[in-house]
Design an enzyme around this catalytic site. Structure first.
Site, PDB file in Angstrom:
ATOM      1  CE  LYS A 158      -1.600   1.570   3.975  1.00 60.61           C
ATOM      2  NZ  LYS A 158      -1.359   2.972   4.317  1.00 60.61           N
ATOM      3  CG  ASN A 159       2.554   2.703   3.537  1.00 58.11           C
ATOM      4  OD1 ASN A 159       1.387   3.071   3.424  1.00 58.11           O
ATOM      5  ND2 ASN A 159       3.102   2.420   4.707  1.00 58.11           N
ATOM      6  NE  ARG A 184       0.462  12.086   8.243  1.00 53.40           N
ATOM      7  CZ  ARG A 184       0.750  13.280   8.688  1.00 53.40           C
ATOM      8  NH1 ARG A 184      -0.173  13.992   9.295  1.00 53.40           N
ATOM      9  NH2 ARG A 184       1.957  13.781   8.543  1.00 53.40           N
ATOM     10  CB  CYS A 219      -1.897  13.158  14.671  1.00 49.32           C
ATOM     11  SG  CYS A 219      -2.407  14.224  15.992  1.00 49.32           S
ATOM     12  NE  ARG A 241       1.924   9.870  10.836  1.00 45.30           N
ATOM     13  CZ  ARG A 241       1.397   8.891  10.115  1.00 45.30           C
ATOM     14  NH1 ARG A 241       0.143   8.550  10.269  1.00 45.30           N
ATOM     15  NH2 ARG A 241       2.128   8.249   9.217  1.00 45.30           N
ATOM     16  N   PRO A 242       4.630  15.749  12.167  1.00 44.58           N
ATOM     17  CG  PRO A 242       6.733  16.330  12.997  1.00 44.58           C
ATOM     18  CD  PRO A 242       5.608  15.346  13.177  1.00 44.58           C
ATOM     19  CB  ILE A 243       4.842  17.692   6.782  1.00 38.56           C
ATOM     20  CG1 ILE A 243       4.043  18.995   6.902  1.00 38.56           C
ATOM     21  CG2 ILE A 243       3.904  16.518   6.850  1.00 38.56           C
ATOM     22  CD1 ILE A 243       3.321  19.308   5.606  1.00 38.56           C
ATOM     23  CG  ASP A 244       9.743  19.368  10.658  1.00 39.56           C
ATOM     24  OD1 ASP A 244       9.003  18.366  10.744  1.00 39.56           O
ATOM     25  OD2 ASP A 244      10.892  19.400  11.149  1.00 39.56           O
ATOM     26  CG  ASP A 281       3.405   0.974   9.504  1.00 37.11           C
ATOM     27  OD1 ASP A 281       3.259   1.816  10.408  1.00 37.11           O
ATOM     28  OD2 ASP A 281       3.356   1.274   8.294  1.00 37.11           O
ATOM     29  CB  ILE A 312       8.807   5.332  14.593  1.00 36.23           C
ATOM     30  CG1 ILE A 312       9.863   4.242  14.348  1.00 36.23           C
ATOM     31  CG2 ILE A 312       8.619   6.224  13.363  1.00 36.23           C
ATOM     32  CD1 ILE A 312      11.195   4.713  13.835  1.00 36.23           C
ATOM     33  NE  ARG A 336      -6.569   4.852   6.352  1.00 37.91           N
ATOM     34  CZ  ARG A 336      -5.716   5.592   7.039  1.00 37.91           C
ATOM     35  NH1 ARG A 336      -6.014   5.964   8.257  1.00 37.91           N
ATOM     36  NH2 ARG A 336      -4.581   5.973   6.524  1.00 37.91           N
TER      37      ARG A 336
HETATM   38  C1  UD1 Z   1       5.342   6.270   6.635  1.00 38.28           C
HETATM   39  C2  UD1 Z   1       4.281   5.220   6.451  1.00 38.28           C
HETATM   40  C3  UD1 Z   1       3.772   4.739   7.787  1.00 38.28           C
HETATM   41  C4  UD1 Z   1       4.938   4.286   8.656  1.00 38.28           C
HETATM   42  C5  UD1 Z   1       6.017   5.349   8.722  1.00 38.28           C
HETATM   43  C6  UD1 Z   1       7.282   4.882   9.441  1.00 38.28           C
HETATM   44  C7  UD1 Z   1       3.258   5.800   4.349  1.00 38.28           C
HETATM   45  C8  UD1 Z   1       2.051   6.307   3.647  1.00 38.28           C
HETATM   46  N1  UD1 Z   1       3.193   5.781   5.670  1.00 38.28           N
HETATM   47  O1  UD1 Z   1       4.717   7.366   7.302  1.00 38.28           O
HETATM   48  O2  UD1 Z   1       2.860   3.675   7.564  1.00 38.28           O
HETATM   49  O3  UD1 Z   1       4.447   4.049   9.966  1.00 38.28           O
HETATM   50  O4  UD1 Z   1       6.416   5.748   7.405  1.00 38.28           O
HETATM   51  O5  UD1 Z   1       7.793   3.758   8.806  1.00 38.28           O
HETATM   52  O6  UD1 Z   1       4.223   5.386   3.731  1.00 38.28           O
HETATM   53  N2  UD1 Z   1       8.992  13.372  11.064  1.00 38.28           N
HETATM   54  C9  UD1 Z   1       9.369  14.665  11.382  1.00 38.28           C
HETATM   55  N3  UD1 Z   1       9.260  15.623  10.404  1.00 38.28           N
HETATM   56  C10 UD1 Z   1       8.798  15.344   9.138  1.00 38.28           C
HETATM   57  C11 UD1 Z   1       8.442  14.017   8.842  1.00 38.28           C
HETATM   58  C12 UD1 Z   1       8.544  13.043   9.823  1.00 38.28           C
HETATM   59  O7  UD1 Z   1       9.779  14.952  12.492  1.00 38.28           O
HETATM   60  O8  UD1 Z   1       8.733  16.262   8.306  1.00 38.28           O
HETATM   61  C13 UD1 Z   1       9.104  12.305  12.096  1.00 38.28           C
HETATM   62  C14 UD1 Z   1       7.746  11.691  12.466  1.00 38.28           C
HETATM   63  O9  UD1 Z   1       7.092  12.427  13.474  1.00 38.28           O
HETATM   64  C15 UD1 Z   1       8.158  10.307  12.949  1.00 38.28           C
HETATM   65  C16 UD1 Z   1       9.366   9.982  12.074  1.00 38.28           C
HETATM   66  O10 UD1 Z   1       9.827  11.221  11.549  1.00 38.28           O
HETATM   67  O11 UD1 Z   1       8.574  10.346  14.289  1.00 38.28           O
HETATM   68  C17 UD1 Z   1       9.077   9.030  10.949  1.00 38.28           C
HETATM   69  O12 UD1 Z   1       7.992   9.509  10.188  1.00 38.28           O
HETATM   70  P1  UD1 Z   1       7.888   9.213   8.624  1.00 38.28           P
HETATM   71  O13 UD1 Z   1       8.879   8.177   8.229  1.00 38.28           O
HETATM   72  O14 UD1 Z   1       7.885  10.515   7.892  1.00 38.28           O
HETATM   73  O15 UD1 Z   1       6.444   8.586   8.512  1.00 38.28           O
HETATM   74  P2  UD1 Z   1       5.409   8.780   7.354  1.00 38.28           P
HETATM   75  O16 UD1 Z   1       6.114   8.996   6.054  1.00 38.28           O
HETATM   76  O17 UD1 Z   1       4.368   9.763   7.779  1.00 38.28           O
END
Ligand code: UD1
Length: 430
Positions: free
Chosen positions: A22-23, A93, A117, A122-125, A305, A327, A397
């Site tokens: 899926k991902n 997301r 969340c 789950r920031p996207i910074d 996951d 994580i 989902r």
């Molecule tokens: C993806 C997967 C999700 C999986 C996760 C970790 C998809 C659609 N989802 O989620 O199923 O659980 O990887 O393997 O593929 N973080 C920041 N800033 C950012 C982005 C992330 O601080 O801009 C932090 C997050 O809070 C978290 C860590 O980085 O603690 C990992 O998150 P991330 O790998 O980005 O997860 P997703 O891509 O959202």
């Protein structure tokens, strides 16, 4: 509202075919709109998150056509809107991958800021930092992330934290930037590699996916391709855990055993026998499971996951186990539900101390999110008596025909839409 109703204590047996990841599919489908020729994607799982993303892509003008249950044709030539509304991003997301794809191709994108969340903040910074390093102006206004640039220029980006989403999103945008981009401290998950392979098959120049550093030489255009999504390591791991919890003996087919190493290692520590074939894994579980410790980490570490599923199996192991979630900060919300089935789990911060109980007992529980929902189904399959799992919307989902695949392995599980359905099931299995 649909629920799963399960009569537990049937050891699973037989074979199950694992679907596409899926991902990986979410990211590859979003990336497909960057090509102006038709792209054919195979092995796409038929799950709700994918349908939502495809709708979001149609809404901005992409051509989307499912030729069969697992094959989708995409063409991004006639995209006429660069804005993805909250309606879609609130449901998944991962529609934020359209931000990287649109910005890369058209140098402009407006995507609703992801909210809701369920497993922690789950920031996207890091995604935004990456886009800015490529020269984009990125602002957040009225709930929208607005990114634009006259040109994207290759940059040097260090990710402060390893992030799957940020790695993929920056890879998408930079594959059509001018010059070379270097991204350091990237995620190495199999789906990161899958997205890079897909983009390369469309004419992109991406090297190093699967290592700590990815180098991308931007190209002006991406062309059509045919591509098949990798198997879903999390669906695979979920079935292995279901077999372990029920003392079963199953073979999962259409998998890449290498992607399952962390999960398999833990199942072996629990006393299960595993045999790896080229594209299959057989698990034969013992009646008594051994306790162990698990820490979630980025790939190739143990996947977050898989944490709820493995914790659920350890809940009925013979001794005390410790699980550490490194994580996401709020990924134990299912523990209260599991306690209603007799689990003895104490959560302190990001650590769960699990005192194995002899067995779970069936109860009415509620799925708090996708993977936790799957974990509660596993508990129900192992439990004495009848379990109902509410809010299976979350499970749908990410798992295609979960109940059908489990039934083929001998499980007694059905979807119920009313109390009447539940009672019918109870009568049938009594
Ligand atoms: C993806 C997967 C999700 C999986 C996760 C970790 C998809 C659609 N989802 O989620 O199923 O659980 O990887 O393997 O593929 N973080 C920041 N800033 C950012 C982005 C992330 O601080 O801009 C932090 C997050 O809070 C978290 C860590 O980085 O603690 C990992 O998150 P991330 O790998 O980005 O997860 P997703 O891509 O959202």
């Amino acid at each position: 509202m649909e629920q799963y109703v399960i009569k537990g204590m049937v050891p699973l047996s037989g074979e199950v075919e694992i679907g596409g990841a899926k991902n990986a599919a979410l990211a590859v489908l979003a990336a497909s709109i960057m090509a102006d020729e038709t792209v054919k994607i195979e092995n796409v799982p038929d799950v709700r998150d994918i349908s939502v993303l495809l709708s979001a892509m149609e809404q901005i003008g992409a051509y989307v056509h499912r030729t069969d249950r697992h094959t989708v044709l995409i063409n991004g030539r006639n995209i006429d809107s660069l804005r993805v509304d909250y309606e879609y991003i609130s449901k998944i997301r991962a529609s934020y991958y359209l931000l990287g794809a649109l910005l890369g191709k058209y140098k402009r994108a407006e995507v609703a800021f992801p909210g809701g969340c369920d497993i922690g903040s789950r920031p996207i910074d890091l995604h935004l930092k990456g886009f800015r390093s490529l020269g984009a102006d990125v602002e957040i206004e009225h709930g929208l992330i607005m990114a634009h640039a006259n040109h994207l220029d290759g940059g040097h980006i260090y990710l402060d934290k390893v992030s799957v989403g940020a790695t993929i999103n920056i890879m998408l945008a930079s594959s059509m930037a001018r010059g070379r981009t270097v991204i350091e401290n990237v995620a190495k998950e199999p789906h990161v590699v899958d997205v890079a392979n897909f983009l390369n098959s469309c004419g992109a120049h991406i090297r190093g996916a699967g290592t700590d550093v990815i180098r991308i030489d931007g190209v002006e255009k991406l062309h059509g391709t045919e591509y098949s999504i990798i198997p879903d390591q999390i669906e695979a791991g979920t079935f292995l855990c279901a077999a372990a919890a029920t003392g079963g003996d199953i073979t999962i087919r259409n998998v890449i055993p290498k992607h399952l190493e962390a999960t398999n290692a833990k199942l072996i520590e629990m006393g299960c026998e595993l045999v790896e074939y080229d594209d299959a894994v057989r698990i034969a579980a013992k009646n008594t499971l051994l306790p162990t410790s698990v820490t979630t980490l980025v790939y190739p570490g143990f996947p977050t996951d898989m944490q709820p599923q493995v914790t659920t199996v350890l809940g009925i192991a013979n001794g005390t186990s410790v699980v550490t979630e490194s994580i996401f900060e709020n990924r134990y919300r299912y523990v209260d539900e599991l306690s209603r089935m007799g689990a003895s789990i104490q959560v302190e911060g990001n650590t769960a101390i699990i005192k194995g109980v002899e067995k779970y007992t069936g109860a009415r529980v509620c799925a708090p999110d996708l993977r936790a929902g799957a974990a509660l189904v596993i508990a129900g399959l192992a439990a004495e008596g009848i379990t109902t799992v509410d809010d299976i919307y979350y499970i749908q989902r990410g798992y295609e025909d979960f109940e059908g695949k489990l039934r083929n392995l001998g499980a007694r599980i059905e979807v119920a839409s009313s109390e009447k359905d539940v009672r019918k099931f109870e009568l049938k299995v009594s």
